[in-house]
Design an enzyme around this catalytic site. Structure first.
Site, PDB file in Angstrom:
ATOM      1  N   LYS A 215       6.296  11.519  -4.123  1.00 40.77           N
ATOM      2  CA  LYS A 215       7.689  11.592  -4.564  1.00 40.77           C
ATOM      3  C   LYS A 215       7.879  12.948  -5.224  1.00 40.77           C
ATOM      4  O   LYS A 215       7.222  13.276  -6.203  1.00 40.77           O
ATOM      5  CB  LYS A 215       7.991  10.466  -5.548  1.00 40.77           C
ATOM      6  CG  LYS A 215       9.387  10.590  -6.135  1.00 40.77           C
ATOM      7  CD  LYS A 215       9.749   9.375  -6.952  1.00 40.77           C
ATOM      8  CE  LYS A 215      11.107   9.542  -7.591  1.00 40.77           C
ATOM      9  NZ  LYS A 215      11.467   8.372  -8.393  1.00 40.77           N
ATOM     10  N   LYS A 268       9.203  10.692  -0.227  1.00 36.70           N
ATOM     11  CA  LYS A 268      10.577  10.730  -0.728  1.00 36.70           C
ATOM     12  C   LYS A 268      10.862  12.094  -1.335  1.00 36.70           C
ATOM     13  O   LYS A 268      10.037  12.582  -2.089  1.00 36.70           O
ATOM     14  CB  LYS A 268      10.705   9.639  -1.790  1.00 36.70           C
ATOM     15  CG  LYS A 268      12.008   9.634  -2.541  1.00 36.70           C
ATOM     16  CD  LYS A 268      11.979   8.571  -3.581  1.00 36.70           C
ATOM     17  CE  LYS A 268      13.263   8.634  -4.381  1.00 36.70           C
ATOM     18  NZ  LYS A 268      13.256   7.760  -5.503  1.00 36.70           N
TER      19      LYS A 268
END
Ligand code: PBG
Length: 348
Positions: A215, A268
């Site tokens: 992330k 992400k």
């Protein structure tokens, strides 16, 4: 140009051409036959926001999305499953300022809004796979994903091991309320191993862990933070979320999550990180999830509202590209709309 002359030219120079890739694109039927990647409703996870009270409110900066009440979200899940075939939702709690604290303790309140929503959804539609976000930011008075230490100079530090302890309490709370999949989005070190051990010890061996493995510290989370009122009040998230310049580090995170017992890995944001998805695909046999985040969604919505791009075509292309890069699962705010388009394509 004289067509005969053209033909003579073509006949001569093109004689040796044996490979004509266009033959495999010549009709709808042939194109469908050789298509390598497709997008189905079974690949979609719909992120949803739930808040206390009776109101279902539209979120202006995430057009089409709502802050649902517990009753509203259960009803909506029945519709998503029954009418659209969406079989997994990811829940984010929205809590009022007065319930936020330095340690984010509301995150593991058994009567909190997320556990209430899990129970209500499971009761309304038991087949719905319920995933929950595990992180402290919506509950933290600092808007940080963990427990914060504030120095005398006002500098803040997000404490890793103390946060992992809190995440374990939050994860157990969601799992006990009936969550099928926990998805820790905090990026603390060691949280997957700690959650797995705690779940197993509590006899919750069936509860899965979808780790936000890679992330990035991204500017594309803006609309989400607006929707939750969870933007950091101080500092940024760069001491735990990854530097957008790094790719090898994503694989290092993947190795750790696999060793710690993750069931699925996530990359992400989505669209701008497809190289990371493709690398991770080569690196692991675990399913990979990709989050098409709020900023990616909002940009398409805004451009489409101005008439600059075709919303349907662009949305479908971005999601197909994420699948092509190697994703099994896609989290997207467009899930209900996409499910409708997919049904239309199949004439349902
Ligand atoms: C925080 C969290 C964020 C998102 C999902 N979980 C934001 C952040 O890290 O600041 C972003 C999702 C989106 O932008 O759609 N734990």
């Amino acid at each position: 140009m004289d067509p005969v002359g053209m033909n003579r030219f073509a006949a001569k120079t093109m004689q040796g051409i044996k490979q004509r890739p266009r033959r495999n694109r010549k009709s709808t039927g042939v194109r469908a036959m050789v298509r390598e990647t497709y997008l189905g409703v079974e690949h979609l996870v719909y992120p949803m926001f739930v808040q206390e009270g009776e109101e279902d409110e539209p979120i202006e900066i995430l057009p089409g999305c709502m802050r649902w009440s517990v009753t509203g979200i259960a009803k909506e899940c029945r519709r998503l499953y029954g009418e659209l075939g969406i079989s997994c939702v990811d829940l984010f709690g929205v809590v009022p300022e007065e319930k936020k604290s330095a340690d984010g303790a509301e995150a593991w309140n058994e009567r909190g809004v997320v556990p209430q929503a899990i129970r209500a959804i499971k009761q309304a539609v038991p087949q719905m796979v319920v995933m929950t976000d595990v992180a402290l930011d919506p509950y933290s008075s600092f808007g940080q994903d963990g427990i914060v230490h504030e120095g005398e100079d006002g500098e803040i530090k997000v404490l890793n091991d103390e946060t992992v302890e809190a995440l374990v309490k939050q994860g157990l709370c969601h799992a006990r309320a009936g969550a099928d999949i926990l998805s820790p989005s905090d990026m603390m070190d060691g949280r997957i191993g700690a959650l797995r051990a705690a779940l197993d010890e509590a006899g919750l061996t069936e509860v899965s862990l979808l780790s936000y493995t890679a992330k990035y510290a991204s500017a594309f989370y803006g609309p989400f933070r607006g929707a939750l009122g969870s933007a950091p009040k101080k500092g940024d998230k760069k001491t735990y979320q990854m530097d957008p310049g790094n790719a090898r580090e994503a694989l290092r995170e993947a190795e750790l999550d696999i060793a710690e017992g993750a069931d699925m890995l996530m990359v992400k944001p989505g669209g701008y990180y497809l190289d990371i998805v493709a690398k991770m695909r080569e690196h692991t046999h675990l399913p990979i999830a990709v989050y098409q985040v709020s900023g990616e969604y909002a940009m398409i919505k805004a451009a489409a509202a101005s008439g600059w791009v075709d919303e349907r075509a662009v949305t479908m292309e971005t999601l197909l590209s994420i699948r092509r890069a190697g994703a099994d699962v896609i989290l997207t705010y467009a899930a209900p709309q996409v499910a409708r388009w997919l049904r239309e394509e199949r004439g349902i």
